[in-house]
Design an enzyme around this catalytic site. Sequence first.
Site, mmCIF file in Angstrom:
data_model
loop_
_atom_site.group_PDB
_atom_site.id
_atom_site.type_symbol
_atom_site.label_atom_id
_atom_site.label_comp_id
_atom_site.label_asym_id
_atom_site.label_seq_id
_atom_site.Cartn_x
_atom_site.Cartn_y
_atom_site.Cartn_z
ATOM 1 C CB CYS A 2 -0.863 0.012 1.241
ATOM 2 S SG CYS A 2 -1.759 -1.524 1.474
ATOM 3 N NE ARG A 28 4.265 1.476 -1.500
ATOM 4 C CZ ARG A 28 5.428 0.842 -1.396
ATOM 5 N NH1 ARG A 28 6.408 1.149 -2.201
ATOM 6 N NH2 ARG A 28 5.596 -0.081 -0.487
ATOM 7 C CD1 TRP A 77 -2.457 -4.263 -4.969
ATOM 8 C CD2 TRP A 77 -1.896 -5.708 -3.348
ATOM 9 N NE1 TRP A 77 -2.264 -5.489 -5.547
ATOM 10 C CE2 TRP A 77 -1.929 -6.396 -4.586
ATOM 11 C CE3 TRP A 77 -1.574 -6.419 -2.198
ATOM 12 C CZ2 TRP A 77 -1.633 -7.748 -4.705
ATOM 13 C CZ3 TRP A 77 -1.286 -7.774 -2.300
ATOM 14 C CH2 TRP A 77 -1.311 -8.425 -3.552
ATOM 15 C CG ASN A 103 2.703 -1.522 3.030
ATOM 16 O OD1 ASN A 103 2.092 -2.475 2.554
ATOM 17 N ND2 ASN A 103 3.889 -1.135 2.587
ATOM 18 N N GLY A 104 1.314 -3.985 5.060
ATOM 19 C CA GLY A 104 1.897 -5.247 5.522
ATOM 20 C C GLY A 104 0.796 -6.221 5.900
ATOM 21 C CD GLU A 500 10.128 -7.976 -18.639
ATOM 22 O OE1 GLU A 500 9.954 -8.924 -17.871
ATOM 23 O OE2 GLU A 500 9.814 -6.806 -18.361
ATOM 24 C CE LYS A 504 6.629 -5.192 -18.104
ATOM 25 N NZ LYS A 504 7.827 -5.526 -17.386
ATOM 26 C CD GLU A 507 3.758 -6.661 -15.100
ATOM 27 O OE1 GLU A 507 4.556 -6.235 -15.963
ATOM 28 O OE2 GLU A 507 3.903 -6.470 -13.889
ATOM 29 C CG HIS A 523 9.750 -30.660 -26.862
ATOM 30 N ND1 HIS A 523 10.001 -31.936 -27.296
ATOM 31 C CD2 HIS A 523 10.874 -29.949 -27.140
ATOM 32 C CE1 HIS A 523 11.223 -32.004 -27.785
ATOM 33 N NE2 HIS A 523 11.774 -30.802 -27.717
ATOM 34 C CE LYS A 622 8.004 0.460 -10.407
ATOM 35 N NZ LYS A 622 8.012 -0.495 -11.516
HETATM 36 O O1 M6R Z 1 11.092 -4.231 -7.242
HETATM 37 P P1 M6R Z 1 11.427 -5.587 -7.807
HETATM 38 O O2 M6R Z 1 12.276 -5.521 -9.022
HETATM 39 O O3 M6R Z 1 11.984 -6.522 -6.772
HETATM 40 O O4 M6R Z 1 10.024 -6.190 -8.228
HETATM 41 C C1 M6R Z 1 9.923 -7.505 -8.697
HETATM 42 C C2 M6R Z 1 8.594 -7.739 -9.380
HETATM 43 O O5 M6R Z 1 7.539 -7.573 -8.482
HETATM 44 C C3 M6R Z 1 8.400 -6.794 -10.570
HETATM 45 O O6 M6R Z 1 9.430 -6.909 -11.494
HETATM 46 C C4 M6R Z 1 7.051 -7.084 -11.257
HETATM 47 O O7 M6R Z 1 7.069 -8.315 -11.905
HETATM 48 C C5 M6R Z 1 6.754 -5.928 -12.215
HETATM 49 N N1 M6R Z 1 5.363 -5.581 -12.130
HETATM 50 C C6 M6R Z 1 7.135 -6.229 -13.611
HETATM 51 O O8 M6R Z 1 6.689 -5.305 -14.541
#
Ligand code: M6R
Length: 627
Positions: A2, A28, A77, A103-104, A500, A504, A507, A523, A622
């Site tokens: 959060c 966040r 969140w 947060n937590g 990746e 992307k 997400e 396979h 994030k």
């Molecule tokens: O802050 P970090 O690089 O440790 O975060 C890791 C992942 O949570 C982060 O890369 C996540 O997969 C992103 N949303 C990717 O776009």
Amino acid sequence: MCGIFGAVVREGDVTPAILDGLALLEYRGYDSAGIAVFTSRGMERRRRVGKLEILRNALAKEGFGGPATIGVGHTRWATHGGVTEANAHPHSDSKDELVLVHNGIIENYLDLRGDLITKGHQFLSSTDSEVLAHAIEDRLQTIERGGARQHPDISALEEAVMSAARAARGTYAIVVLHKRYPDRIIVARQDSPVVIGIGRGAAFVASDVPALLRHTRSVYYLRDGEVATLTTEGVGVRTLDGKVVSYRPQEIAWDAAATDRRGYPHYMLKEIEEQPDAIAQTAFDRLDDENGDVRFEDFDVSDEKLKSAQRIQIIACGTSLHAGFVGKFLIEEFAGLPVECDYASEFRYRTPLPSKDVIAIGISQSGETMDTLKGLGQARERGAAILDICNVKGSSIPRMSDATIYTHAGPEIGVASTKAFTCQLVALYLLAIRMGRARGRLSRDDGRELLLSLRKLRPRLDALFNDAARESVRALAKKYQGSRDFLFLGRGLNYPIALEGALKLKEISYIHAEGYPAGEMKHGPIAMIDATLPVVVIATRGRDRDKTLNQLEQVRARGGRVIVICNAGDADARRLGDDLIEVPATSDHLAPIVNVIPLQRLAYEIAVCRNLSPDNPRNLAKSVTVE
Ligand code: M6R
């Protein structure tokens, strides 16, 4: 995960600053937003389900009863309890005197809650967080009614927060305000990030540094088991059992303008466009061209240490893990060391093996990802030395590491990581060269050649940042925006880029996508190929290109629709693709940096075509600071 922003100032009104601070932290979490301030009317609170904008609009219609010099806000969140107004923070105590944001995750909240209900407390939410507000209220009452004081030199509120925090098991960053202590904000932390900003006649608290930069660059990262008291006179820090902590604020180099969108419609697009500069900032000051070597600032790892290492263990999550997969190739090739690369969430629960002579490398943009942090902790317990690659100075992962290589990407606000990823690739390239040189596996000339390729990369990237390049990806996005699934294929160093590209797209556009090693397609996934499935094949020139083109033939033979990423003028790739994305040529080792950029752009443009907000994808945050 959060976002928290709080402020206490001598004069003026903190409400606009809190809303603006939350806007910078909305990445966040954006399930709900809330704010509480103390005005002449007393404690006033507004909470709304949905994005911060909804709260802002509510406040524009019905503002608070006057200016406030102290307050706190939160973007949520959701973990425990659905997305409702009752579950939105700030939470309050039974008498509406105290407000708290958290947060937590409080793991023992059911036990604590049961005890408090027996004492007559009534709970209005189904969150784990609310229990802390009541626990503090309960302890404050006991102290104020004359209960024995352990620390008579601090206020009863601080002591109550310390006592409640000691009873909580789990992770927390909490911020507490109380009507009867209207001059102070109390902050406590365990395993959840929180940063204190120290201004003139003002103090701030936030989940992340960018939100503070408009007010101050002087910050202190609160550590686990610490409690801070913020007033307009300054900031005091103690441990949970009351011992005074003498702390040193650090100055942040980022400038506040770096956290603005600078005219771009979304942070993600701004951050994609910033990549050439971010890459240059991460690379060029560190190149020792003369010796074909790399010099990292403040990186106290001797050649002996690098020579004696028997194995490298990379630990990361999400996009950072994909960078780690590229790093595995580079370190194995340049330094001749075996590398394992693991999901942090898996690594931390695997059977412990002794790891003497192992170097564990954590990769994290935020430096706060709980799984990565805990995974590195595990590696340390098993005897490994800990290095990390991180974008946020002073965050938790660098603080627990033996040495850090910072990516100089600047603040990354978009939830989907872009510039941090390409900077991680650069940092790994440099680290692999450093290791190769230290271990005598790369000669001075080898090192020079690798550094020269990196120097040549920067001007070549321009070909990805002109109107024609942008327009060609936009046109593809329009064409394929309605697809239900996507497959991304790559080989060798480009396999992590396929992963990746798929991540992307998933997400931010919510299109199902899979990344696969090109050679593995036959396979299994080949069964999915038909005329409705776009297959993105990364087939730039280099050692894997011919084999990748073979796989591409297999996709074509089954009627698949192929989008090829290839180098300009590659007639074979051109012939095999239904659509092309041309990228500039570079070395095999640097191709991942080049090839991922159009994939980031494709995901962005598809999200925009589908009317989705790329900066705030649903369900995501994030910085994942919970398990
Ligand atoms: O802050 P970090 O690089 O440790 O975060 C890791 C992942 O949570 C982060 O890369 C996540 O997969 C992103 N949303 C990717 O776009």
